[in-house]
Design a protein around this motif. Structure first.
Motif, PDB file in Angstrom:
ATOM      1  N   LEU A  91      35.878   3.385  -0.400  1.00  0.00           N
ATOM      2  CA  LEU A  91      34.459   3.542  -0.731  1.00  0.00           C
ATOM      3  C   LEU A  91      34.150   4.824  -1.490  1.00  0.00           C
ATOM      4  O   LEU A  91      33.048   4.950  -2.051  1.00  0.00           O
ATOM      5  N   CYS A  92      35.086   5.772  -1.515  1.00  0.00           N
ATOM      6  CA  CYS A  92      34.811   7.141  -1.985  1.00  0.00           C
ATOM      7  C   CYS A  92      34.090   7.166  -3.330  1.00  0.00           C
ATOM      8  O   CYS A  92      34.536   6.559  -4.314  1.00  0.00           O
ATOM      9  N   HIS A  93      32.989   7.917  -3.375  1.00  0.00           N
ATOM     10  CA  HIS A  93      32.144   7.971  -4.568  1.00  0.00           C
ATOM     11  C   HIS A  93      32.843   8.624  -5.748  1.00  0.00           C
ATOM     12  O   HIS A  93      32.405   8.455  -6.899  1.00  0.00           O
ATOM     13  N   LYS A  94      33.940   9.336  -5.526  1.00  0.00           N
ATOM     14  CA  LYS A  94      34.666   9.982  -6.611  1.00  0.00           C
ATOM     15  C   LYS A  94      35.841   9.155  -7.135  1.00  0.00           C
ATOM     16  O   LYS A  94      36.480   9.554  -8.104  1.00  0.00           O
ATOM     17  N   ARG A  95      36.111   8.028  -6.514  1.00  0.00           N
ATOM     18  CA  ARG A  95      37.293   7.247  -6.883  1.00  0.00           C
ATOM     19  C   ARG A  95      36.935   6.189  -7.921  1.00  0.00           C
ATOM     20  O   ARG A  95      36.050   5.349  -7.684  1.00  0.00           O
ATOM     21  N   PRO A  96      37.611   6.182  -9.065  1.00  0.00           N
ATOM     22  CA  PRO A  96      37.388   5.110 -10.043  1.00  0.00           C
ATOM     23  C   PRO A  96      37.733   3.757  -9.424  1.00  0.00           C
ATOM     24  O   PRO A  96      38.727   3.622  -8.716  1.00  0.00           O
ATOM     25  N   GLY A  97      36.911   2.768  -9.650  1.00  0.00           N
ATOM     26  CA  GLY A  97      37.181   1.448  -9.098  1.00  0.00           C
ATOM     27  C   GLY A  97      36.820   1.309  -7.641  1.00  0.00           C
ATOM     28  O   GLY A  97      37.264   0.360  -6.978  1.00  0.00           O
ATOM     29  N   ARG A  98      36.020   2.224  -7.121  1.00  0.00           N
ATOM     30  CA  ARG A  98      35.627   2.155  -5.714  1.00  0.00           C
ATOM     31  C   ARG A  98      34.927   0.839  -5.416  1.00  0.00           C
ATOM     32  O   ARG A  98      34.336   0.209  -6.295  1.00  0.00           O
ATOM     33  N   ILE A  99      35.023   0.408  -4.156  1.00  0.00           N
ATOM     34  CA  ILE A  99      34.320  -0.798  -3.746  1.00  0.00           C
ATOM     35  C   ILE A  99      33.034  -0.403  -3.021  1.00  0.00           C
ATOM     36  O   ILE A  99      32.875   0.748  -2.588  1.00  0.00           O
ATOM     37  N   GLU A 100      32.127  -1.333  -2.903  1.00  0.00           N
ATOM     38  CA  GLU A 100      30.861  -1.089  -2.222  1.00  0.00           C
ATOM     39  C   GLU A 100      30.974  -1.506  -0.757  1.00  0.00           C
ATOM     40  O   GLU A 100      31.680  -2.454  -0.413  1.00  0.00           O
ATOM     41  N   LYS A 101      30.239  -0.807   0.089  1.00  0.00           N
ATOM     42  CA  LYS A 101      30.265  -1.135   1.516  1.00  0.00           C
ATOM     43  C   LYS A 101      29.779  -2.558   1.765  1.00  0.00           C
ATOM     44  O   LYS A 101      30.252  -3.243   2.671  1.00  0.00           O
ATOM     45  N   LEU A 102      28.844  -3.016   0.932  1.00  0.00           N
ATOM     46  CA  LEU A 102      28.327  -4.368   1.087  1.00  0.00           C
ATOM     47  C   LEU A 102      29.440  -5.402   0.956  1.00  0.00           C
ATOM     48  O   LEU A 102      29.420  -6.435   1.641  1.00  0.00           O
ATOM     49  N   SER A 103      30.434  -5.122   0.078  1.00  0.00           N
ATOM     50  CA  SER A 103      31.529  -6.075  -0.096  1.00  0.00           C
ATOM     51  C   SER A 103      32.379  -6.183   1.164  1.00  0.00           C
ATOM     52  O   SER A 103      32.900  -7.260   1.485  1.00  0.00           O
ATOM     53  N   LEU A 104      32.522  -5.079   1.900  1.00  0.00           N
ATOM     54  CA  LEU A 104      33.247  -5.125   3.170  1.00  0.00           C
ATOM     55  C   LEU A 104      32.475  -5.938   4.198  1.00  0.00           C
ATOM     56  O   LEU A 104      33.048  -6.753   4.931  1.00  0.00           O
ATOM     57  N   HIS A 105      31.157  -5.721   4.255  1.00  0.00           N
ATOM     58  CA  HIS A 105      30.327  -6.494   5.187  1.00  0.00           C
ATOM     59  C   HIS A 105      30.367  -7.986   4.848  1.00  0.00           C
ATOM     60  O   HIS A 105      30.466  -8.833   5.738  1.00  0.00           O
ATOM     61  N   ASP A 106      30.294  -8.310   3.554  1.00  0.00           N
ATOM     62  CA  ASP A 106      30.321  -9.715   3.143  1.00  0.00           C
ATOM     63  C   ASP A 106      31.656 -10.370   3.497  1.00  0.00           C
ATOM     64  O   ASP A 106      31.690 -11.526   3.961  1.00  0.00           O
ATOM     65  N   LEU A 107      32.762  -9.660   3.262  1.00  0.00           N
ATOM     66  CA  LEU A 107      34.083 -10.197   3.589  1.00  0.00           C
ATOM     67  C   LEU A 107      34.217 -10.397   5.084  1.00  0.00           C
ATOM     68  O   LEU A 107      34.749 -11.411   5.553  1.00  0.00           O
ATOM     69  N   TRP A 108      33.726  -9.420   5.856  1.00  0.00           N
ATOM     70  CA  TRP A 108      33.762  -9.512   7.324  1.00  0.00           C
ATOM     71  C   TRP A 108      32.985 -10.737   7.792  1.00  0.00           C
ATOM     72  O   TRP A 108      33.476 -11.535   8.597  1.00  0.00           O
ATOM     73  N   GLU A 109      31.778 -10.912   7.269  1.00  0.00           N
ATOM     74  CA  GLU A 109      30.925 -12.028   7.677  1.00  0.00           C
ATOM     75  C   GLU A 109      31.531 -13.363   7.271  1.00  0.00           C
ATOM     76  O   GLU A 109      31.470 -14.348   8.023  1.00  0.00           O
ATOM     77  N   GLY A 110      32.155 -13.398   6.093  1.00  0.00           N
ATOM     78  CA  GLY A 110      32.746 -14.644   5.610  1.00  0.00           C
ATOM     79  C   GLY A 110      33.946 -15.104   6.414  1.00  0.00           C
ATOM     80  O   GLY A 110      34.289 -16.286   6.380  1.00  0.00           O
ATOM     81  N   ARG A 111      34.596 -14.187   7.120  1.00  0.00           N
ATOM     82  CA  ARG A 111      35.787 -14.550   7.909  1.00  0.00           C
ATOM     83  C   ARG A 111      35.455 -14.930   9.346  1.00  0.00           C
ATOM     84  O   ARG A 111      36.313 -15.410  10.072  1.00  0.00           O
ATOM     85  N   LEU A 112      34.230 -14.693   9.773  1.00  0.00           N
ATOM     86  CA  LEU A 112      33.865 -14.963  11.172  1.00  0.00           C
ATOM     87  C   LEU A 112      34.069 -16.440  11.524  1.00  0.00           C
ATOM     88  O   LEU A 112      33.844 -17.318  10.699  1.00  0.00           O
ATOM     89  N   PRO A 113      34.486 -16.706  12.777  1.00  0.00           N
ATOM     90  CA  PRO A 113      34.940 -15.733  13.780  1.00  0.00           C
ATOM     91  C   PRO A 113      36.425 -15.455  13.591  1.00  0.00           C
ATOM     92  O   PRO A 113      37.173 -16.325  13.152  1.00  0.00           O
ATOM     93  N   PHE A 114      36.854 -14.240  13.896  1.00  0.00           N
ATOM     94  CA  PHE A 114      38.277 -13.918  13.837  1.00  0.00           C
ATOM     95  C   PHE A 114      38.602 -12.863  14.879  1.00  0.00           C
ATOM     96  O   PHE A 114      37.721 -12.130  15.342  1.00  0.00           O
ATOM     97  N   ARG A 115      39.867 -12.815  15.258  1.00  0.00           N
ATOM     98  CA  ARG A 115      40.312 -11.871  16.279  1.00  0.00           C
ATOM     99  C   ARG A 115      40.019 -10.443  15.833  1.00  0.00           C
ATOM    100  O   ARG A 115      40.357 -10.046  14.731  1.00  0.00           O
ATOM    101  N   GLY A 116      39.399  -9.667  16.712  1.00  0.00           N
ATOM    102  CA  GLY A 116      39.136  -8.272  16.430  1.00  0.00           C
ATOM    103  C   GLY A 116      37.932  -8.033  15.531  1.00  0.00           C
ATOM    104  O   GLY A 116      37.812  -6.957  14.945  1.00  0.00           O
ATOM    105  N   HIS A 117      37.028  -9.022  15.423  1.00  0.00           N
ATOM    106  CA  HIS A 117      35.926  -8.856  14.475  1.00  0.00           C
ATOM    107  C   HIS A 117      34.972  -7.729  14.871  1.00  0.00           C
ATOM    108  O   HIS A 117      34.439  -7.038  14.001  1.00  0.00           O
TER     109      HIS A 117
END
Length: 291
Positions: free
Chosen positions: A130-156
């Protein structure tokens, strides 16, 4: 080349011992993964710590525990030797090709680590992604969307805790690890990358700032003073002198100032007395004191 000059990196694969010794954990993990990928008829999908290494994600103590692969959920092939197979499946959209190797995407790699790695290791990986200084950084929303799309899963729920705690403002694994220990020790969450200015203009940004205690915290690893890339041509003495001037200017603005290194930031036992000596109070004790 004589046999004693070779290092075995995978079954049937050898590498120059001298070059192998010169590599860091990321380099060794990438070489090992490449050696395996080249020998298998069906290309594996590398994941977890192995994928992190291929992406260049710095992890805290998680590279030397085998080569990690993702296989289909229905797979009956088990982990063996130093090959760790995760029968959790992966969508093709979450797989990328890097230097001829199939690897889980950065977002999927972070999510997998959030399930299986330690909280500190997973947070450091998420912060890097997520680091704001890293080229090609990803957005936190993309992590939330990926998490939600995999539900339910072990360790969610474990993964959600990592995602929620992660930030785009941490700029090094030391900052991430320190922030985790600050949290686990019960101290108030600091503000990150707070700008400081005086009559000469911008001084810089502090790693941590506790406004209620008027205290700045700086987490400085050895690389800050000895890494030629970070030093931009300055000698360690010059870097130290510049850092001292910067600290003096920040102190002149009024806050107290605490600084710690890698060994302290990574150890809750060492960090706690330093923060207490700085005047910080754990959240529960602070609330009790106001009653």
């Amino acid at each position: 080349m004589r046999r004693q000059e070779l290092a075995r990196v995978a079954p049937g694969s050898y590498f120059s011992s001298a070059q192998w010794q010169s590599l860091d954990d990321i380099g060794r993990t990438v070489i090992t993964a490449r050696s395996m990928a080249e020998r298998w008829a069906s290309p594996p999908v590398f994941s977890h710590g192995t994928a992190a290494a291929i992406h260049g994600i710095p992890l805290i103590g998680a590279y030397q525990n085998g080569v990690h692969l993702i296989v289909e959920r229905t797979s009956s092939v088990r982990s063996r030797g130093n090959i760790v197979r995760h029968a959790i499946g992966v969508d093709s959209d979450d797989v990328v090709l890097i230097d001829g190797m199939l690897v889980t995407s950065i977002a999927r790699t972070v999510l997998d680590l959030a399930v299986d790695a330690s909280f500190m290791t997973a947070v450091a990986a998420a912060d890097f992604a997520l680091c704001h200084k890293r080229p090609g950084r990803i957005e936190k929303l993309s992590l939330h969307d990926l998490w939600e799309g995999r539900l339910p899963f072990r360790g969610h729920m474990r993964a959600k805790r990592v995602i929620d705690f992660s930030t785009h403002l941490a700029e090094s694994p030391l900052e991430s690890g320190s922030r985790v220990n600050i949290h686990l020790l019960g101290f108030p969450a600091p503000e990150l990358q707070v700008p400081w200015r005086d009559h000469l203009g911008l001084i810089g940004y502090s790693d941590f700032f506790w406004r209620m205690f008027n205290r700045v915290g700086e987490a400085d690893g050895r690389s800050k003073y000895f890494d030629d890339t970070l030093g931009r041509g300055r000698s360690p003495k010059q870097i130290h002198y510049d850092e001292k001037k910067r600290e003096d200017r920040v102190r002149a603005c009024g806050p107290g100032f605490s600084r710690w290194d890698w060994d302290t930031g990574m150890s809750a036992r060492r960090l706690k007395p330093l923060l207490l000596a700085a005047g910080l109070v754990p959240v529960g004790l602070e609330a009790a004191g106001r009653r």
